[in-house]
Design a protein around this motif. Structure first.
Motif, PDB file in Angstrom:
ATOM      1  N   TYR A  81       0.787  -1.153   0.024  1.00  0.00           N
ATOM      2  CA  TYR A  81       0.021  -0.102  -0.018  1.00  0.00           C
ATOM      3  C   TYR A  81       0.968   1.271   0.129  1.00  0.00           C
ATOM      4  CZ  TYR A  81      -3.317   3.286   2.054  1.00  0.00           C
ATOM      5  OH  TYR A  81      -4.154   4.490   2.385  1.00  0.00           O
ATOM      6  N   GLY A  82       1.447   1.409  -1.043  1.00  0.00           N
ATOM      7  CA  GLY A  82       2.382   2.731  -1.135  1.00  0.00           C
ATOM      8  C   GLY A  82       3.751   2.536  -0.743  1.00  0.00           C
ATOM      9  N   PRO A  83       4.628   3.520  -0.537  1.00  0.00           N
ATOM     10  CA  PRO A  83       5.869   3.211   0.182  1.00  0.00           C
ATOM     11  C   PRO A  83       5.490   2.604   1.544  1.00  0.00           C
ATOM     12  CG  PRO A  83       5.807   5.432  -0.812  1.00  0.00           C
ATOM     13  CD  PRO A  83       4.438   4.918  -0.898  1.00  0.00           C
ATOM     14  N   VAL A  84       6.649   1.697   1.969  1.00  0.00           N
ATOM     15  CA  VAL A  84       6.772   1.009   3.272  1.00  0.00           C
ATOM     16  C   VAL A  84       7.910   0.963   3.567  1.00  0.00           C
ATOM     17  CG1 VAL A  84       6.010  -0.971   4.550  1.00  0.00           C
ATOM     18  CG2 VAL A  84       4.708  -0.367   2.481  1.00  0.00           C
ATOM     19  N   LEU A  85       8.279   1.244   5.078  1.00  0.00           N
ATOM     20  CA  LEU A  85       9.418   0.983   5.468  1.00  0.00           C
ATOM     21  C   LEU A  85       9.304  -0.148   6.844  1.00  0.00           C
ATOM     22  CD1 LEU A  85      10.494   4.901   6.159  1.00  0.00           C
ATOM     23  CD2 LEU A  85      11.640   3.271   4.607  1.00  0.00           C
ATOM     24  N   THR A  86      10.119  -0.766   6.823  1.00  0.00           N
ATOM     25  CA  THR A  86      10.370  -1.432   8.523  1.00  0.00           C
ATOM     26  C   THR A  86      11.822  -1.659   8.931  1.00  0.00           C
ATOM     27  OG1 THR A  86       9.600  -3.582   9.131  1.00  0.00           O
ATOM     28  CG2 THR A  86      10.581  -3.589   7.105  1.00  0.00           C
ATOM     29  N   VAL A  87      11.732  -1.723  10.196  1.00  0.00           N
ATOM     30  CA  VAL A  87      13.168  -1.738  10.880  1.00  0.00           C
ATOM     31  C   VAL A  87      13.197  -3.161  11.466  1.00  0.00           C
ATOM     32  CG1 VAL A  87      14.507  -0.678  12.561  1.00  0.00           C
ATOM     33  CG2 VAL A  87      13.085   0.897  11.067  1.00  0.00           C
ATOM     34  N   TYR A  88      14.432  -3.776  11.592  1.00  0.00           N
ATOM     35  CA  TYR A  88      14.522  -5.141  11.992  1.00  0.00           C
ATOM     36  C   TYR A  88      16.128  -5.259  12.330  1.00  0.00           C
ATOM     37  CZ  TYR A  88      15.689  -6.769   7.453  1.00  0.00           C
ATOM     38  OH  TYR A  88      16.045  -6.979   6.284  1.00  0.00           O
ATOM     39  N   GLN A  89      16.414  -6.163  13.019  1.00  0.00           N
ATOM     40  CA  GLN A  89      17.788  -6.498  13.318  1.00  0.00           C
ATOM     41  C   GLN A  89      18.338  -7.669  12.410  1.00  0.00           C
ATOM     42  OE1 GLN A  89      19.274  -6.553  17.654  1.00  0.00           O
ATOM     43  NE2 GLN A  89      17.027  -6.107  17.840  1.00  0.00           N
TER      44      GLN A  89
END
Length: 160
Positions: free
Chosen positions: A139-147
């Motif tokens: 759904y459009g631009p997506v960011l995610t943060v993980y190790q």
């Protein structure tokens, strides 16, 4: 670097002035932006985080029930990916005016860079990845943060 001369809102405002060629971005900020807005926006650029076990989560996204459910089926990195996912369209759901998709993409790219630097400084001994993607299934631009505990992994990844 962002070319502010190509930002429609800035140009509309600037063109209302008689001598628009003398108007700068500093003038726009001086006339339109309140100091409190900078503090509010900083919470998006430098998000509040919490640590749960070995995981790092955005404080606003964390829910203990969701965490327990996800962690019973997924490894820590996958749990972080799910809980730390941010859809750029949702951040600006209030926008009633038409906003070009390229603006959302630029915001997503900016946040990816900002978060990569932020997490690198905040957790220099962790391998934190900031993923950006914008594909047909999202759904459009997506960011995610993980190790990622693989030492060969880059901290800044583009999956588009």
């Amino acid at each position: 670097m962002i070319d502010y001369e190509k930002i429609e809102r800035f140009n509309k405002w600037k063109n209302n002035w008689e001598k628009s060629d003398l108007i700068s971005l500093s003038d726009y900020i001086s006339h339109n932006i309140y100091p409190e807005e900078i503090l509010i926006i900083s919470s998006l650029i430098f998000p509040s985080v919490i640590k749960v076990n070995e995981c790092v989560f955005f404080s606003d996204n964390y829910d203990e029930k969701v965490y327990k459910t996800l962690s019973s089926n997924l490894n820590n990195a996958e749990v972080e990916k799910q809980i730390n996912r941010m859809h750029i369209y949702d951040v600006f759901a209030h926008c009633t005016e038409e906003v070009d998709d390229s603006v959302f993409e630029k915001v997503g790219r900016f946040l990816q860079m900002a978060w990569s630097n932020y997490f690198c400084m905040k957790y220099p001994n962790k391998k934190i990845i900031v993923d950006y993607y914008n594909d047909d299934e999202s759904y459009g631009p997506v960011l995610t943060v993980y190790q990622n505990f693989d030492e060969n992994e880059n901290r800044y990844r583009d999956q588009s």
